[in-house]
Design a protein around this motif. Structure first.
Motif, mmCIF file in Angstrom:
data_model
loop_
_atom_site.group_PDB
_atom_site.id
_atom_site.type_symbol
_atom_site.label_atom_id
_atom_site.label_comp_id
_atom_site.label_asym_id
_atom_site.label_seq_id
_atom_site.Cartn_x
_atom_site.Cartn_y
_atom_site.Cartn_z
ATOM 1 N N ALA A 15 0.833 -1.207 0.000
ATOM 2 C CA ALA A 15 0.000 0.000 0.000
ATOM 3 C C ALA A 15 0.864 1.252 0.000
ATOM 4 C CB ALA A 15 -0.925 -0.006 1.214
ATOM 5 N N ASP A 16 1.945 1.225 0.781
ATOM 6 C CA ASP A 16 2.846 2.378 0.827
ATOM 7 C C ASP A 16 3.546 2.570 -0.511
ATOM 8 O OD1 ASP A 16 4.251 4.483 2.441
ATOM 9 O OD2 ASP A 16 5.993 3.291 1.849
ATOM 10 N N GLU A 17 3.942 1.475 -1.140
ATOM 11 C CA GLU A 17 4.594 1.571 -2.447
ATOM 12 C C GLU A 17 3.638 2.148 -3.489
ATOM 13 O OE1 GLU A 17 5.952 -2.354 -3.235
ATOM 14 O OE2 GLU A 17 7.692 -2.213 -1.889
ATOM 15 N N THR A 18 2.382 1.728 -3.428
ATOM 16 C CA THR A 18 1.382 2.263 -4.356
ATOM 17 C C THR A 18 1.193 3.757 -4.131
ATOM 18 O OG1 THR A 18 0.203 0.157 -4.479
ATOM 19 C CG2 THR A 18 -1.035 2.137 -5.074
ATOM 20 N N ARG A 19 1.128 4.144 -2.886
ATOM 21 C CA ARG A 19 0.977 5.566 -2.537
ATOM 22 C C ARG A 19 2.146 6.382 -3.096
ATOM 23 N NH1 ARG A 19 -1.487 8.620 1.524
ATOM 24 N NH2 ARG A 19 -0.277 10.410 2.232
ATOM 25 N N GLN A 20 3.356 5.875 -2.911
ATOM 26 C CA GLN A 20 4.534 6.595 -3.393
ATOM 27 C C GLN A 20 4.577 6.641 -4.923
ATOM 28 O OE1 GLN A 20 6.532 8.448 -1.551
ATOM 29 N NE2 GLN A 20 5.233 7.842 0.170
ATOM 30 N N GLN A 21 4.139 5.570 -5.570
ATOM 31 C CA GLN A 21 4.087 5.561 -7.035
ATOM 32 C C GLN A 21 3.146 6.648 -7.548
ATOM 33 O OE1 GLN A 21 2.892 1.610 -8.099
ATOM 34 N NE2 GLN A 21 4.853 0.682 -7.597
ATOM 35 N N ILE A 22 2.018 6.786 -6.887
ATOM 36 C CA ILE A 22 1.036 7.795 -7.307
ATOM 37 C C ILE A 22 1.579 9.201 -7.073
ATOM 38 C CG2 ILE A 22 -1.266 8.734 -6.861
ATOM 39 C CD1 ILE A 22 -2.111 5.837 -6.101
ATOM 40 N N LEU A 23 2.207 9.417 -5.922
ATOM 41 C CA LEU A 23 2.773 10.738 -5.632
ATOM 42 C C LEU A 23 3.894 11.080 -6.611
ATOM 43 C CD1 LEU A 23 2.858 10.657 -1.722
ATOM 44 C CD2 LEU A 23 1.369 12.057 -3.172
ATOM 45 N N GLU A 24 4.727 10.104 -6.931
ATOM 46 C CA GLU A 24 5.809 10.347 -7.888
ATOM 47 C C GLU A 24 5.237 10.652 -9.267
ATOM 48 O OE1 GLU A 24 9.407 10.954 -9.631
ATOM 49 O OE2 GLU A 24 8.921 10.832 -7.493
ATOM 50 N N ALA A 25 4.200 9.928 -9.658
ATOM 51 C CA ALA A 25 3.560 10.193 -10.949
ATOM 52 C C ALA A 25 2.947 11.592 -10.970
ATOM 53 C CB ALA A 25 2.483 9.141 -11.222
ATOM 54 N N THR A 26 2.404 12.021 -9.841
ATOM 55 C CA THR A 26 1.831 13.367 -9.751
ATOM 56 C C THR A 26 2.917 14.420 -9.906
ATOM 57 O OG1 THR A 26 0.128 12.531 -8.240
ATOM 58 C CG2 THR A 26 0.434 14.914 -8.335
ATOM 59 N N GLU A 66 -3.210 17.474 -1.172
ATOM 60 C CA GLU A 66 -2.801 17.661 0.220
ATOM 61 C C GLU A 66 -1.672 16.706 0.581
ATOM 62 O OE1 GLU A 66 -4.695 17.806 4.740
ATOM 63 O OE2 GLU A 66 -5.989 17.470 3.003
ATOM 64 N N ALA A 67 -1.802 15.451 0.160
ATOM 65 C CA ALA A 67 -0.744 14.473 0.416
ATOM 66 C C ALA A 67 0.540 14.859 -0.309
ATOM 67 C CB ALA A 67 -1.203 13.084 -0.030
ATOM 68 N N ASP A 71 4.155 15.472 1.332
ATOM 69 C CA ASP A 71 5.278 14.685 0.822
ATOM 70 C C ASP A 71 6.422 15.591 0.375
ATOM 71 O OD1 ASP A 71 6.346 12.019 -0.177
ATOM 72 O OD2 ASP A 71 6.340 13.173 -2.049
ATOM 73 N N LEU A 72 6.094 16.695 -0.270
ATOM 74 C CA LEU A 72 7.128 17.629 -0.711
ATOM 75 C C LEU A 72 7.887 18.202 0.482
ATOM 76 C CD1 LEU A 72 5.331 19.563 -3.595
ATOM 77 C CD2 LEU A 72 7.219 17.940 -3.811
ATOM 78 N N LEU A 73 7.155 18.529 1.542
ATOM 79 C CA LEU A 73 7.818 19.047 2.741
ATOM 80 C C LEU A 73 8.774 18.010 3.322
ATOM 81 C CD1 LEU A 73 4.916 20.914 4.574
ATOM 82 C CD2 LEU A 73 6.755 21.898 3.208
ATOM 83 N N LEU A 126 -6.645 22.745 -4.413
ATOM 84 C CA LEU A 126 -5.336 23.053 -3.829
ATOM 85 C C LEU A 126 -5.411 23.508 -2.378
ATOM 86 C CD1 LEU A 126 -2.588 22.952 -5.420
ATOM 87 C CD2 LEU A 126 -4.602 22.944 -6.876
ATOM 88 N N ARG A 127 -6.619 23.701 -1.858
ATOM 89 C CA ARG A 127 -6.756 24.282 -0.523
ATOM 90 C C ARG A 127 -6.004 23.481 0.536
ATOM 91 N NH1 ARG A 127 -10.203 27.898 0.177
ATOM 92 N NH2 ARG A 127 -11.566 27.093 -1.471
ATOM 93 N N GLY A 128 -6.140 22.167 0.504
ATOM 94 C CA GLY A 128 -5.482 21.336 1.510
ATOM 95 C C GLY A 128 -3.979 21.445 1.443
ATOM 96 N N ALA A 129 -3.437 21.418 0.221
ATOM 97 C CA ALA A 129 -1.988 21.527 0.056
ATOM 98 C C ALA A 129 -1.486 22.870 0.551
ATOM 99 C CB ALA A 129 -1.616 21.326 -1.415
#
Length: 204
Positions: A15-26, A66-67, A71-73, A126-129
């Protein structure tokens, strides 16, 4: 029991790997197409997952942003800013926090520029981010302004509120990018200019 625990750990890791894949793709999508609206479907395609998986993991497009902000921080060393703010001398705290912030902004400048630009076009998503990043920054600058006052470091005639406003401006991504991209300065030079602005405006 050990087999069950192993299965749970494997699922959590997947699940964590999937999350990171999505964030990296974003992140990559924002870099590759900064002028295009971010498509969840395209992010899912780039990440190699179903569109429904993105919503399952992040809840919504706004949740994805938001995630991404959090993650960027984490990725860019936001901890350095917090450590700088904790320095015992408020003047050192301001100077080192601005230096750390410049490094954070530079580390993911292209993604940050796209996110800040998108804010005016899609504030709901973008409000959450933005709240993740900007609320903490505002609170930090207010605390630093109060410390400058309490330590007798604040220039006569400058209120705590005015000092917080100055710190808000010099610590912003927009001010950083005007110098970094607009003037072509390197990170160290930008940090020095920002510190000089704060010192000349606020120091007693």
């Amino acid at each position: 029991m050990p087999t069950r625990r192993y299965t749970q750990q494997a699922r959590a890791q997947a699940a964590d790997e999937t999350r990171q894949q999505i964030l990296e793709a974003t992140r990559e999508r924002l870099r590759a197409a900064p002028t295009e609206p971010l498509s969840v479907e395209r992010v899912a395609q780039d990440a190699g997952v179903a569109r429904s998986t993105v919503y399952l993991v992040f809840g919504s497009r706004a949740g994805l942003f938001e995630a991404l902000g959090r993650d960027l921080l984490d990725r860019t060393g936001f901890r350095r800013i917090a450590d700088a703010v904790a320095l015992p001398d408020a003047r050192d705290a301001v100077t080192q926090a601005l230096r750390a912030a410049a490094g954070v902004y530079a580390a993911e400048r292209d993604v940050a520029r796209t996110i800040y630009s998108m804010w005016t076009l899609d504030p709901d998503a973008l409000r959450g981010a933005f709240e993740t990043v900007e609320r903490g920054r505002a609170e930090g600058q207010e605390r630093l302004a109060e410390r400058l006052h309490d330590e007798g470091r604040l220039r006569a005639g400058v209120s705590v509120e005015e000092a917080a406003d100055v710190l808000w401006i010099v610590s912003s991504f927009e001010t950083f990018d005007q110098l970094y991209t607009g003037r072509g300065l390197d990170v160290d030079a930008v940090a020095a200019r920002l510190a000089m602005m704060a010192q000349q405006a606020l120091w007693a």
